[in-house]
Write a protein that holds these residues in place. Structure first.
Motif, PDB file in Angstrom:
ATOM      1  N   GLN A  39      -7.913 -11.778  20.868  1.00 28.93           N
ATOM      2  CA  GLN A  39      -7.422 -11.555  22.225  1.00 28.93           C
ATOM      3  C   GLN A  39      -7.921 -12.673  23.139  1.00 28.93           C
ATOM      4  N   TYR A  40      -7.204 -12.868  24.260  1.00 23.75           N
ATOM      5  CA  TYR A  40      -7.542 -13.949  25.189  1.00 23.75           C
ATOM      6  C   TYR A  40      -7.431 -13.458  26.632  1.00 23.75           C
ATOM      7  N   SER A  41      -8.362 -13.948  27.461  1.00 28.00           N
ATOM      8  CA  SER A  41      -8.400 -13.551  28.868  1.00 28.00           C
ATOM      9  C   SER A  41      -8.278 -14.774  29.762  1.00 28.00           C
ATOM     10  N   PHE A  42      -7.627 -14.578  30.921  1.00 32.81           N
ATOM     11  CA  PHE A  42      -7.419 -15.664  31.878  1.00 32.81           C
ATOM     12  C   PHE A  42      -7.811 -15.210  33.274  1.00 32.81           C
ATOM     13  N   LEU A  43      -8.449 -16.126  34.011  1.00 36.40           N
ATOM     14  CA  LEU A  43      -8.782 -15.906  35.409  1.00 36.40           C
ATOM     15  C   LEU A  43      -8.515 -17.176  36.193  1.00 36.40           C
ATOM     16  N   GLY A  44      -8.099 -17.023  37.456  1.00 36.47           N
ATOM     17  CA  GLY A  44      -8.052 -18.206  38.304  1.00 36.47           C
ATOM     18  C   GLY A  44      -6.812 -18.393  39.122  1.00 36.47           C
ATOM     19  N   SER A  45      -6.527 -19.657  39.406  1.00 36.79           N
ATOM     20  CA  SER A  45      -5.454 -20.045  40.311  1.00 36.79           C
ATOM     21  C   SER A  45      -4.099 -19.878  39.644  1.00 36.79           C
ATOM     22  N   SER A  53      -9.524   3.160  43.778  1.00 34.49           N
ATOM     23  CA  SER A  53      -9.379   3.640  42.401  1.00 34.49           C
ATOM     24  C   SER A  53      -8.693   2.586  41.529  1.00 34.49           C
ATOM     25  N   LYS A  54      -7.674   1.958  42.092  1.00 34.76           N
ATOM     26  CA  LYS A  54      -6.916   0.939  41.358  1.00 34.76           C
ATOM     27  C   LYS A  54      -7.795  -0.257  41.010  1.00 34.76           C
ATOM     28  N   LEU A  55      -8.574  -0.747  41.968  1.00 36.18           N
ATOM     29  CA  LEU A  55      -9.449  -1.890  41.742  1.00 36.18           C
ATOM     30  C   LEU A  55     -10.478  -1.591  40.656  1.00 36.18           C
ATOM     31  N   LYS A  56     -11.041  -0.397  40.723  1.00 34.74           N
ATOM     32  CA  LYS A  56     -12.058  -0.017  39.738  1.00 34.74           C
ATOM     33  C   LYS A  56     -11.470   0.026  38.327  1.00 34.74           C
ATOM     34  N   VAL A  57     -10.293   0.617  38.197  1.00 41.62           N
ATOM     35  CA  VAL A  57      -9.638   0.707  36.886  1.00 41.62           C
ATOM     36  C   VAL A  57      -9.262  -0.683  36.379  1.00 41.62           C
ATOM     37  N   LEU A  58      -8.667  -1.510  37.252  1.00 44.20           N
ATOM     38  CA  LEU A  58      -8.261  -2.857  36.850  1.00 44.20           C
ATOM     39  C   LEU A  58      -9.454  -3.684  36.388  1.00 44.20           C
ATOM     40  N   ARG A  59     -10.546  -3.619  37.156  1.00 39.28           N
ATOM     41  CA  ARG A  59     -11.726  -4.404  36.801  1.00 39.28           C
ATOM     42  C   ARG A  59     -12.371  -3.889  35.513  1.00 39.28           C
ATOM     43  N   ASN A  60     -12.505  -2.563  35.367  1.00 36.14           N
ATOM     44  CA  ASN A  60     -13.118  -2.005  34.162  1.00 36.14           C
ATOM     45  C   ASN A  60     -12.302  -2.307  32.913  1.00 36.14           C
ATOM     46  N   ASP A  61     -10.983  -2.204  33.032  1.00 39.91           N
ATOM     47  CA  ASP A  61     -10.109  -2.539  31.894  1.00 39.91           C
ATOM     48  C   ASP A  61     -10.248  -3.997  31.519  1.00 39.91           C
ATOM     49  N   PHE A  62     -10.305  -4.869  32.541  1.00 35.64           N
ATOM     50  CA  PHE A  62     -10.436  -6.298  32.274  1.00 35.64           C
ATOM     51  C   PHE A  62     -11.753  -6.593  31.565  1.00 35.64           C
ATOM     52  N   LEU A  63     -12.847  -6.008  32.052  1.00 34.58           N
ATOM     53  CA  LEU A  63     -14.159  -6.251  31.453  1.00 34.58           C
ATOM     54  C   LEU A  63     -14.229  -5.714  30.026  1.00 34.58           C
ATOM     55  N   GLU A  64     -13.625  -4.553  29.810  1.00 35.73           N
ATOM     56  CA  GLU A  64     -13.624  -3.975  28.466  1.00 35.73           C
ATOM     57  C   GLU A  64     -12.881  -4.875  27.489  1.00 35.73           C
ATOM     58  N   ASN A  65     -11.714  -5.358  27.906  1.00 38.75           N
ATOM     59  CA  ASN A  65     -10.943  -6.252  27.037  1.00 38.75           C
ATOM     60  C   ASN A  65     -11.594  -7.617  26.904  1.00 38.75           C
ATOM     61  N   LEU A  66     -12.285  -8.051  27.957  1.00 38.97           N
ATOM     62  CA  LEU A  66     -12.979  -9.337  27.905  1.00 38.97           C
ATOM     63  C   LEU A  66     -14.049  -9.340  26.820  1.00 38.97           C
ATOM     64  N   ASN A  67     -14.727  -8.213  26.642  1.00 38.47           N
ATOM     65  CA  ASN A  67     -15.755  -8.114  25.603  1.00 38.47           C
ATOM     66  C   ASN A  67     -15.166  -8.231  24.196  1.00 38.47           C
ATOM     67  N   GLN A  68     -13.851  -7.995  24.088  1.00 49.00           N
ATOM     68  CA  GLN A  68     -13.157  -8.127  22.798  1.00 49.00           C
ATOM     69  C   GLN A  68     -12.414  -9.457  22.672  1.00 49.00           C
ATOM     70  N   SER A  69     -12.441 -10.256  23.725  1.00 47.44           N
ATOM     71  CA  SER A  69     -11.688 -11.509  23.731  1.00 47.44           C
ATOM     72  C   SER A  69     -12.465 -12.635  23.045  1.00 47.44           C
ATOM     73  N   LYS A  70     -11.726 -13.526  22.441  1.00 52.71           N
ATOM     74  CA  LYS A  70     -12.346 -14.691  21.814  1.00 52.71           C
ATOM     75  C   LYS A  70     -12.654 -15.767  22.841  1.00 52.71           C
ATOM     76  N   ILE A  71     -11.746 -15.918  23.833  1.00 51.09           N
ATOM     77  CA  ILE A  71     -11.889 -16.978  24.832  1.00 51.09           C
ATOM     78  C   ILE A  71     -11.530 -16.435  26.210  1.00 51.09           C
TER      79      ILE A  71
END
Length: 321
Positions: free
Chosen positions: A19-25, A97-115
Protein backbone atom coordinates in the motif's frame (compact mmCIF):
# COMPACT_ATOMS: atom_id res chain seq x y z
CA UNK A 1 21.68 22.33 -28.02
CA UNK A 2 22.06 19.41 -25.63
CA UNK A 3 19.11 18.82 -23.31
CA UNK A 4 19.74 19.00 -19.58
CA UNK A 5 19.19 15.65 -17.89
CA UNK A 6 18.50 15.23 -14.18
CA UNK A 7 20.31 12.22 -12.74
CA UNK A 8 18.15 10.15 -10.39
CA UNK A 9 19.38 7.21 -8.33
CA UNK A 10 17.10 4.24 -8.95
CA UNK A 11 15.51 2.39 -6.04
CA UNK A 12 13.22 -0.33 -7.35
CA UNK A 13 10.87 -0.60 -4.39
CA UNK A 14 7.34 -0.09 -5.76
CA UNK A 15 5.38 -3.32 -6.17
CA UNK A 16 1.75 -4.37 -6.34
CA UNK A 17 1.87 -6.22 -3.02
CA UNK A 18 2.10 -3.03 -0.94
CA UNK A 19 0.00 0.00 0.00
CA UNK A 20 1.05 3.62 -0.57
CA UNK A 21 0.18 6.91 1.11
CA UNK A 22 0.38 10.48 -0.19
CA UNK A 23 0.33 13.86 1.53
CA UNK A 24 0.84 17.39 0.30
CA UNK A 25 0.18 19.93 -2.39
CA UNK A 26 -1.79 19.52 -5.60
CA UNK A 27 1.22 17.83 -7.21
CA UNK A 28 0.84 14.96 -4.74
CA UNK A 29 -2.69 14.62 -6.11
CA UNK A 30 -1.26 14.15 -9.61
CA UNK A 31 1.07 11.37 -8.47
CA UNK A 32 -1.51 9.62 -6.28
CA UNK A 33 -4.03 9.75 -9.16
CA UNK A 34 -1.49 8.16 -11.49
CA UNK A 35 -0.82 5.41 -8.94
CA UNK A 36 -4.54 4.81 -8.45
CA UNK A 37 -5.13 4.68 -12.20
CA UNK A 38 -2.30 2.14 -12.45
CA UNK A 39 -4.09 -0.14 -9.99
CA UNK A 40 -2.12 0.45 -6.77
CA UNK A 41 -3.86 0.60 -3.37
CA UNK A 42 -3.46 4.28 -2.47
CA UNK A 43 -4.69 6.75 0.14
CA UNK A 44 -4.10 10.48 -0.21
CA UNK A 45 -4.65 13.78 1.62
CA UNK A 46 -7.31 12.97 4.24
CA UNK A 47 -7.84 16.71 4.89
CA UNK A 48 -7.59 17.72 1.22
CA UNK A 49 -4.67 19.50 -0.40
CA UNK A 50 -2.34 21.17 2.13
CA UNK A 51 0.69 23.13 0.96
CA UNK A 52 2.95 23.97 3.90
CA UNK A 53 5.19 21.47 5.74
CA UNK A 54 4.06 22.38 9.26
CA UNK A 55 0.37 21.79 8.61
CA UNK A 56 1.20 18.57 6.77
CA UNK A 57 3.21 17.31 9.74
CA UNK A 58 0.37 18.18 12.11
CA UNK A 59 -2.00 15.87 10.24
CA UNK A 60 0.20 13.09 11.63
CA UNK A 61 1.25 14.63 14.95
CA UNK A 62 -1.44 16.87 16.40
CA UNK A 63 -3.51 15.64 19.32
CA UNK A 64 -7.25 15.02 18.92
CA UNK A 65 -8.08 17.94 21.22
CA UNK A 66 -6.20 20.39 18.99
CA UNK A 67 -7.87 18.92 15.92
CA UNK A 68 -11.29 19.33 17.53
CA UNK A 69 -10.52 22.92 18.58
CA UNK A 70 -9.56 23.79 14.98
CA UNK A 71 -13.21 23.59 13.86
CA UNK A 72 -15.31 26.72 13.39
CA UNK A 73 -18.52 27.63 11.59
CA UNK A 74 -19.20 30.31 9.01
CA UNK A 75 -22.46 30.91 7.16
CA UNK A 76 -23.76 27.47 8.06
CA UNK A 77 -20.62 25.59 6.95
CA UNK A 78 -18.16 24.00 9.40
CA UNK A 79 -14.48 24.25 8.45
CA UNK A 80 -11.14 23.50 10.10
CA UNK A 81 -8.03 25.67 10.27
CA UNK A 82 -5.98 22.49 9.78
CA UNK A 83 -7.80 21.30 6.64
CA UNK A 84 -8.58 22.37 3.11
CA UNK A 85 -12.00 23.96 2.45
CA UNK A 86 -12.94 20.82 0.49
CA UNK A 87 -13.05 19.05 3.85
CA UNK A 88 -16.21 20.46 5.46
CA UNK A 89 -19.56 19.63 7.05
CA UNK A 90 -22.80 21.43 7.90
CA UNK A 91 -22.29 21.32 11.66
CA UNK A 92 -19.23 21.56 13.88
CA UNK A 93 -20.06 18.29 15.60
CA UNK A 94 -20.27 16.51 12.24
CA UNK A 95 -16.94 17.92 11.06
CA UNK A 96 -15.15 17.04 14.32
CA UNK A 97 -16.32 13.46 13.94
CA UNK A 98 -15.36 13.46 10.26
CA UNK A 99 -11.85 14.81 10.90
CA UNK A 100 -11.21 12.26 13.62
CA UNK A 101 -12.34 9.35 11.43
CA UNK A 102 -10.38 10.59 8.39
CA UNK A 103 -7.19 11.07 10.39
CA UNK A 104 -7.48 7.74 12.26
CA UNK A 105 -8.14 5.83 9.04
CA UNK A 106 -5.18 7.51 7.37
CA UNK A 107 -2.85 6.71 10.28
CA UNK A 108 -4.04 3.11 10.43
CA UNK A 109 -3.42 2.60 6.72
CA UNK A 110 -0.14 4.49 6.92
CA UNK A 111 1.18 1.89 9.37
CA UNK A 112 0.50 -0.71 6.65
CA UNK A 113 1.98 1.37 3.83
CA UNK A 114 5.35 0.70 2.27
CA UNK A 115 5.97 4.33 1.30
CA UNK A 116 4.68 7.74 2.32
CA UNK A 117 5.12 10.26 -0.49
CA UNK A 118 5.15 13.86 0.76
CA UNK A 119 5.06 16.93 -1.49
CA UNK A 120 5.88 20.33 -0.02
CA UNK A 121 4.32 23.25 -1.89
CA UNK A 122 5.42 26.40 -0.07
CA UNK A 123 7.43 27.56 2.93
CA UNK A 124 5.24 30.65 3.29
CA UNK A 125 2.74 30.18 6.11
CA UNK A 126 -0.09 32.12 7.71
CA UNK A 127 -0.08 32.33 11.49
CA UNK A 128 -3.55 33.03 12.88
CA UNK A 129 -3.01 35.37 15.78
CA UNK A 130 -6.29 34.73 17.61
CA UNK A 131 -5.53 31.00 18.02
CA UNK A 132 -1.70 31.32 17.93
CA UNK A 133 -1.40 28.62 15.27
CA UNK A 134 -0.14 28.14 11.72
CA UNK A 135 -3.12 27.27 9.54
CA UNK A 136 -3.39 24.84 6.68
CA UNK A 137 -5.90 27.10 4.94
CA UNK A 138 -7.06 30.67 5.57
CA UNK A 139 -10.58 29.98 4.26
CA UNK A 140 -10.77 33.58 2.96
CA UNK A 141 -11.00 34.92 6.52
CA UNK A 142 -10.14 38.53 7.40
CA UNK A 143 -6.47 39.22 6.65
CA UNK A 144 -5.86 41.31 9.77
CA UNK A 145 -5.89 38.19 11.99
CA UNK A 146 -3.05 36.54 10.06
CA UNK A 147 0.68 37.07 10.03
CA UNK A 148 2.43 35.82 6.90
CA UNK A 149 6.01 34.63 7.29
CA UNK A 150 8.62 32.36 5.75
CA UNK A 151 9.46 29.15 7.59
CA UNK A 152 13.10 28.41 8.36
CA UNK A 153 14.90 25.24 7.27
CA UNK A 154 15.29 24.33 10.96
CA UNK A 155 11.55 24.67 11.70
CA UNK A 156 10.69 22.28 8.88
CA UNK A 157 13.45 19.75 9.55
CA UNK A 158 12.74 19.71 13.30
CA UNK A 159 9.01 19.23 12.81
CA UNK A 160 9.49 16.46 10.28
CA UNK A 161 12.16 14.81 12.41
CA UNK A 162 9.38 14.36 14.97
CA UNK A 163 7.19 12.77 12.29
CA UNK A 164 9.96 10.47 11.07
CA UNK A 165 10.86 9.33 14.59
CA UNK A 166 7.18 8.66 15.34
CA UNK A 167 6.73 6.61 12.16
CA UNK A 168 9.97 4.68 12.73
CA UNK A 169 8.68 3.59 16.12
CA UNK A 170 5.37 2.38 14.66
CA UNK A 171 6.14 0.91 11.23
CA UNK A 172 8.70 0.28 8.48
CA UNK A 173 7.29 2.95 6.16
CA UNK A 174 9.78 4.82 3.97
CA UNK A 175 9.32 8.52 3.22
CA UNK A 176 9.94 9.98 -0.22
CA UNK A 177 9.86 13.77 -0.33
CA UNK A 178 9.20 15.88 -3.38
CA UNK A 179 8.99 19.64 -3.81
CA UNK A 180 6.14 20.83 -5.98
CA UNK A 181 7.22 22.31 -9.33
CA UNK A 182 4.22 24.65 -9.23
CA UNK A 183 5.25 28.28 -8.80
CA UNK A 184 3.29 30.18 -6.16
CA UNK A 185 3.15 33.38 -8.20
CA UNK A 186 0.68 35.06 -5.84
CA UNK A 187 3.54 35.32 -3.34
CA UNK A 188 5.74 36.86 -6.06
CA UNK A 189 8.38 35.14 -8.18
CA UNK A 190 11.27 36.16 -5.96
CA UNK A 191 9.33 35.10 -2.87
CA UNK A 192 8.51 31.80 -4.58
CA UNK A 193 12.21 31.17 -5.21
CA UNK A 194 13.01 31.89 -1.56
CA UNK A 195 10.28 29.46 -0.53
CA UNK A 196 11.44 26.64 -2.79
CA UNK A 197 15.03 27.12 -1.59
CA UNK A 198 13.93 26.66 2.02
CA UNK A 199 11.92 23.56 1.15
CA UNK A 200 14.76 21.99 -0.83
CA UNK A 201 17.29 22.61 1.93
CA UNK A 202 14.98 21.17 4.58
CA UNK A 203 14.20 18.06 2.53
CA UNK A 204 17.88 17.37 1.82
CA UNK A 205 18.76 17.91 5.47
CA UNK A 206 16.24 15.19 6.37
CA UNK A 207 17.51 13.00 3.54
CA UNK A 208 21.07 13.27 4.88
CA UNK A 209 19.94 12.55 8.44
CA UNK A 210 17.69 9.51 8.00
CA UNK A 211 18.24 6.22 6.20
CA UNK A 212 14.53 5.72 5.49
CA UNK A 213 14.15 9.06 3.69
CA UNK A 214 14.61 9.77 -0.03
CA UNK A 215 14.08 12.66 -2.43
CA UNK A 216 12.43 12.49 -5.84
CA UNK A 217 13.37 15.54 -7.96
CA UNK A 218 10.01 16.49 -9.48
CA UNK A 219 10.96 20.16 -9.05
CA UNK A 220 14.25 19.78 -10.93
CA UNK A 221 12.64 17.71 -13.68
CA UNK A 222 10.19 20.54 -14.35
CA UNK A 223 12.66 23.39 -13.98
CA UNK A 224 15.69 21.89 -15.73
CA UNK A 225 14.43 19.26 -18.19
CA UNK A 226 11.14 20.85 -19.25
CA UNK A 227 12.21 24.46 -19.72
CA UNK A 228 9.47 25.28 -22.20
CA UNK A 229 5.97 26.74 -21.85
CA UNK A 230 4.73 23.82 -23.94
CA UNK A 231 4.86 21.88 -20.66
CA UNK A 232 2.64 24.35 -18.79
CA UNK A 233 -1.10 24.92 -18.62
CA UNK A 234 -2.57 28.23 -19.85
CA UNK A 235 -1.72 29.99 -16.59
CA UNK A 236 2.00 29.44 -17.24
CA UNK A 237 2.34 28.10 -13.69
CA UNK A 238 0.91 24.59 -13.41
CA UNK A 239 2.40 21.58 -15.25
CA UNK A 240 0.09 20.37 -17.98
CA UNK A 241 -0.83 16.75 -18.71
CA UNK A 242 2.25 16.26 -20.91
CA UNK A 243 4.56 17.42 -18.10
CA UNK A 244 2.80 15.27 -15.50
CA UNK A 245 3.16 12.25 -17.80
CA UNK A 246 6.87 12.98 -18.27
CA UNK A 247 7.45 13.16 -14.52
CA UNK A 248 5.30 10.06 -13.99
CA UNK A 249 7.45 8.13 -16.49
CA UNK A 250 10.62 9.14 -14.64
CA UNK A 251 8.93 8.17 -11.40
CA UNK A 252 8.21 4.70 -12.80
CA UNK A 253 11.76 4.37 -14.12
CA UNK A 254 13.09 5.24 -10.68
CA UNK A 255 10.90 3.11 -8.42
CA UNK A 256 9.09 0.37 -10.38
CA UNK A 257 10.59 -3.12 -10.34
CA UNK A 258 10.74 -4.95 -13.67
CA UNK A 259 7.78 -7.10 -12.62
CA UNK A 260 5.81 -4.03 -11.51
CA UNK A 261 6.38 -2.36 -14.87
CA UNK A 262 5.26 -5.53 -16.69
CA UNK A 263 2.07 -5.84 -14.63
CA UNK A 264 1.38 -2.11 -14.98
CA UNK A 265 1.51 -2.32 -18.78
CA UNK A 266 -0.83 -5.33 -18.84
CA UNK A 267 -3.23 -3.72 -16.40
CA UNK A 268 -3.32 -0.50 -18.40
CA UNK A 269 -4.37 -2.40 -21.54
CA UNK A 270 -7.17 -4.13 -19.64
CA UNK A 271 -8.26 -0.86 -18.03
CA UNK A 272 -8.57 0.75 -21.47
CA UNK A 273 -10.67 -2.19 -22.67
CA UNK A 274 -13.12 -1.60 -19.82
CA UNK A 275 -13.19 2.14 -20.45
CA UNK A 276 -14.27 1.52 -24.04
CA UNK A 277 -17.83 2.61 -24.74
CA UNK A 278 -19.68 0.71 -27.43
CA UNK A 279 -21.84 2.72 -29.82
CA UNK A 280 -24.07 -0.34 -30.31
CA UNK A 281 -24.00 -2.24 -26.99
CA UNK A 282 -26.60 -4.83 -28.05
CA UNK A 283 -24.84 -5.77 -31.28
CA UNK A 284 -23.19 -9.16 -31.75
CA UNK A 285 -19.74 -7.53 -32.02
CA UNK A 286 -20.21 -5.53 -28.82
CA UNK A 287 -21.36 -8.60 -26.88
CA UNK A 288 -18.36 -10.58 -28.13
CA UNK A 289 -16.08 -7.69 -27.16
CA UNK A 290 -17.52 -7.82 -23.63
CA UNK A 291 -16.96 -11.59 -23.45
CA UNK A 292 -13.37 -11.21 -24.65
CA UNK A 293 -12.45 -8.43 -22.23
CA UNK A 294 -14.03 -10.29 -19.30
CA UNK A 295 -11.96 -13.34 -20.22
CA UNK A 296 -8.79 -11.24 -20.35
CA UNK A 297 -9.58 -9.79 -16.94
CA UNK A 298 -10.15 -13.29 -15.50
CA UNK A 299 -6.83 -14.44 -16.95
CA UNK A 300 -5.09 -11.38 -15.46
CA UNK A 301 -6.55 -12.13 -12.02
CA UNK A 302 -5.45 -15.75 -12.25
CA UNK A 303 -1.87 -14.88 -13.19
CA UNK A 304 -1.54 -12.09 -10.59
CA UNK A 305 -3.49 -13.24 -7.52
CA UNK A 306 -1.76 -10.68 -5.29
CA UNK A 307 -3.00 -7.73 -7.32
CA UNK A 308 -5.29 -5.07 -5.84
CA UNK A 309 -8.64 -6.78 -6.44
CA UNK A 310 -10.62 -3.78 -5.19
CA UNK A 311 -9.35 -1.77 -8.15
CA UNK A 312 -10.11 -4.59 -10.57
CA UNK A 313 -13.60 -4.92 -9.09
CA UNK A 314 -14.38 -1.32 -10.00
CA UNK A 315 -14.34 -2.28 -13.68
CA UNK A 316 -17.55 -4.21 -13.24
CA UNK A 317 -19.30 -1.13 -11.82
CA UNK A 318 -18.35 1.16 -14.66
CA UNK A 319 -18.01 -0.76 -17.88
CA UNK A 320 -19.66 1.90 -20.05
CA UNK A 321 -18.42 5.19 -18.68
Amino acid sequence: MQKTRVKISENKIVDYKSQYSFLGSCFSEHLSSKMTQAGFPVQANPFGVVFNPISLAEILLVKDEVLMDSVFERQGVALSWLANSTCFAYSQEELRSKLKVLRNDFLENLNQSKILFVTFGTAWVYHKKSINHIVGNCHKAAKNDFEKRLLSVEEISNKWSNVIEKLKAESDVRIIFTVSPVRHTKDGLIENSRSKAVLLNAVHQLNDQYGNVEYFPAYELMMDEMRDYAYYSKDGVHPNAIAVDEIWNRFKDTYFTAETEKICLEYDKIRMLFEHRSLHPESKAAKQFEVDRTAKLADFKKRYPGFNHKTIGSFNRGERQ
